[in-house]
Design a protein around this motif. Structure first.
Motif, short mmCIF file in Angstrom:
data_model
loop_
_atom_site.label_atom_id
_atom_site.label_comp_id
_atom_site.label_asym_id
_atom_site.label_seq_id
_atom_site.Cartn_x
_atom_site.Cartn_y
_atom_site.Cartn_z
N SER A 361 8.71 15.73 -7.13
CA SER A 361 9.65 15.91 -6.01
C SER A 361 9.63 14.71 -5.07
O SER A 361 10.16 14.78 -3.96
CB SER A 361 9.31 17.19 -5.25
N GLU A 362 8.99 13.63 -5.48
CA GLU A 362 8.95 12.44 -4.63
C GLU A 362 9.59 11.25 -5.34
O GLU A 362 9.63 11.19 -6.56
CB GLU A 362 7.49 12.09 -4.27
N PRO A 376 9.77 11.88 0.03
CA PRO A 376 10.33 13.07 -0.63
C PRO A 376 11.76 12.84 -1.12
O PRO A 376 12.53 12.11 -0.47
CB PRO A 376 10.32 14.13 0.48
N ASP A 377 12.08 13.45 -2.25
CA ASP A 377 13.44 13.35 -2.80
C ASP A 377 14.31 14.37 -2.06
O ASP A 377 14.65 15.43 -2.59
CB ASP A 377 13.39 13.65 -4.30
N ALA A 378 14.67 14.06 -0.82
CA ALA A 378 15.44 15.00 0.01
C ALA A 378 16.84 14.45 0.26
O ALA A 378 17.12 13.29 -0.02
CB ALA A 378 14.71 15.17 1.35
N GLU A 379 17.73 15.31 0.81
CA GLU A 379 19.07 14.84 1.16
C GLU A 379 18.97 13.94 2.38
O GLU A 379 18.24 14.24 3.34
CB GLU A 379 19.98 16.04 1.47
N ARG A 391 21.70 12.17 -2.15
CA ARG A 391 20.31 11.97 -2.60
C ARG A 391 20.18 10.54 -3.10
O ARG A 391 21.10 10.03 -3.75
CB ARG A 391 19.96 12.94 -3.73
N VAL A 413 9.11 9.19 5.45
CA VAL A 413 10.23 10.14 5.48
C VAL A 413 11.52 9.33 5.31
O VAL A 413 11.75 8.37 6.06
CB VAL A 413 10.28 10.88 6.83
#
Ligand code: SF4
Length: 427
Positions: A361-362, A376-379, A391, A413
């Motif tokens: 997830s990173e 992190p693989d976040a929006e 993404r 982040v």
């Protein structure tokens, strides 16, 4: 090699008054002999250290100090990280620093961390007779050379074990004679490239011509003239005890001149089993691996070995999934396996190595200073101040707020997607 290294370290410690216990709870010092060839081997050591952490804490409470040491290739490769991660490890000793163990332990006794990862051009531990860890056993390892000069592109050995150097023949023969007197029935001559053996200790042989490589094979280094070679050593070793079997590992396929093959064929006590590490059946991949031969040259060697030593058993190593390997390359490896019909194969998926662990997830990128940044693989915002969310994809520049730092990586982040000129401006 690590079993043999353990025996060498033991011999040095025993001479300096240390006694061995198999009970972890009784030990004042715990030394882990490590391997760095694959990431999994290193992970096993990190996991082991977590278990030892609890033991060390219990000892500290009881005011019974416990010293922990990391020996071998992982010590060489990750000295800084080992010493700094949780301050658990007291001693770090690379493969050429075992003679220094008593001093390192003395420093650790005073409560300081101690390290020696200097690589040597001539350390072979020739004068140290290893303490066989299975006393009374019928088989033994005898180290004849250390290090490697080949620089295959996937391999860490030349960096953790250093340059190639050989032990003087006289000390090898002395050790084999001693093992024969003890009733040992099988000796395995050991080295990273065991058949590249070249003893330069006897002056009269220092100008001998460089040997001819197996046909179609080349090296990244210049031909090395001089010295007593593997054929001579094998001849001498096999004469010591006709009832003692001789094996050797691990050879490089480039160093099988006819005199070695002939000797193996002639001597009843040299095992008719050869390890011929191929690594791939695709010439294109072999070139990327910098192995110094083509598929065709390798197959020619196999046929020549079979002609020279009828009934020879062959084994090999293969890596699947090397960088850039295609399905067609892989099929060529399979066809080589079918064509040669090895008796044994050691097959490995290529071990990708990351300086740090990141979960699925990173994401990971590099900053301008070439340091890995994990986030992190976040929006994230599509651009600075933009409401649209996306993404990050491979190739994107991402503005990351760094929140923590390890010895080799930064974590942070993700704020938004950006461009190179914008991120440079933000910098
Ligand atoms: S010859 Fe063997 S030890 Fe040397 S670099 Fe290649 S794979 Fe590593």
């Amino acid at each position: 090699m690590n079993v043999n290294d353990t025996e060498i370290a033991w011999a040095i410690l025993q001479k300096n008054g240390y006694a061995r216990t198999k009970e972890l709870d009784e030990a004042d010092v715990i030394l882990l002999v490590t391997c760095s060839v694959r990431e999994k081997a290193e992970q096993a050591i990190w996991n082991r250290l977590q278990h030892l952490k609890a033991l060390k804490a219990r000892r500290q409470q009881a005011r019974l100090p416990l010293r922990i040491g990391i020996l071998g290739c992982m010590a060489e490769r990750l000295k800084e990280e080992i010493l700094h991660r949780e301050k658990l490890v007291d001693i770090v000793a690379g493969p050429d620093a075992y003679r220094d163990l008593p001093r390192l332990l003395a420093v650790a006794e005073s409560g300081q961390q101690a390290a020696n990862v200097l690589l040597s051009l001539d350390e072979t531990y020739a004068d140290i007779l290893p303490v066989q860890t299975s006393a009374g056993g019928t088989t033994a390892f005898v180290s004849i050379m250390r290090g490697c000069d080949n620089m295959c592109s996937y391999c860490i050995v030349p960096f953790t074990r250093g340059r190639e150097r050989s032990r003087p023949i006289a000390s090898i023969l002395q050790e084999v004679r001693m093992l024969s007197d003890q009733g040992v029935k099988e000796v395995t001559l050991l080295g990273q490239n065991v058949n590249s053996f070249r003893d330069m200790s006897e002056v009269q042989f220092q100008s001998a011509a460089a040997p001819v490589l197996s046909r179609g094979f080349s090296t990244v280094y210049k031909a090395k003239p001089g010295g007593l070679r593997f054929a001579h050593l094998l001849d001498q070793v096999s004469r010591i005890d006709p009832e003692m079997r001789i094996r050797f590992t691990s050879p490089h396929p480039k160093d099988f001149p006819d005199e070695v093959l002939q000797l193996i064929q002639e001597r009843h006590n040299i095992c008719k089993q050869l390890h011929l590490p191929a690594q791939s059946g695709s010439t294109r991949v072999l070139e990327a691996m910098r192995r110094g031969y083509t598929r065709e040259a390798y197959l020619e060697l196999v046929h020549h070995v079979r002609e020279s030593i009828p009934g020879v058993r062959l084994s090999s190593d293969f890596i699947a999934g090397f960088c850039g390997e295609t399905e067609e390359d892989h099929q060529q490896t399979l066809s080589l396996l079918r064509e040669v019909r090895y008796n044994v194969g050691f097959l490995f998926a290529y071990s990708m190595r990351q300086p740090s662990k990141r979960s699925a997830s990173e994401l990971c990128g590099r900053n301008d200073g070439n340091i890995k940044v994990i986030f992190p693989d976040a929006e994230i915002e599509d651009a600075v101040g933009c409401k649209a969310l996306v993404r990050a994809q491979p190739g994107d520049y991402v503005l990351v707020k760094v929140t923590s730092a390890g010895s080799q990586t930064l974590k942070g982040v993700p704020l938004c997607r950006t461009s190179l000129s914008r991120s440079a401006a933000c910098h």
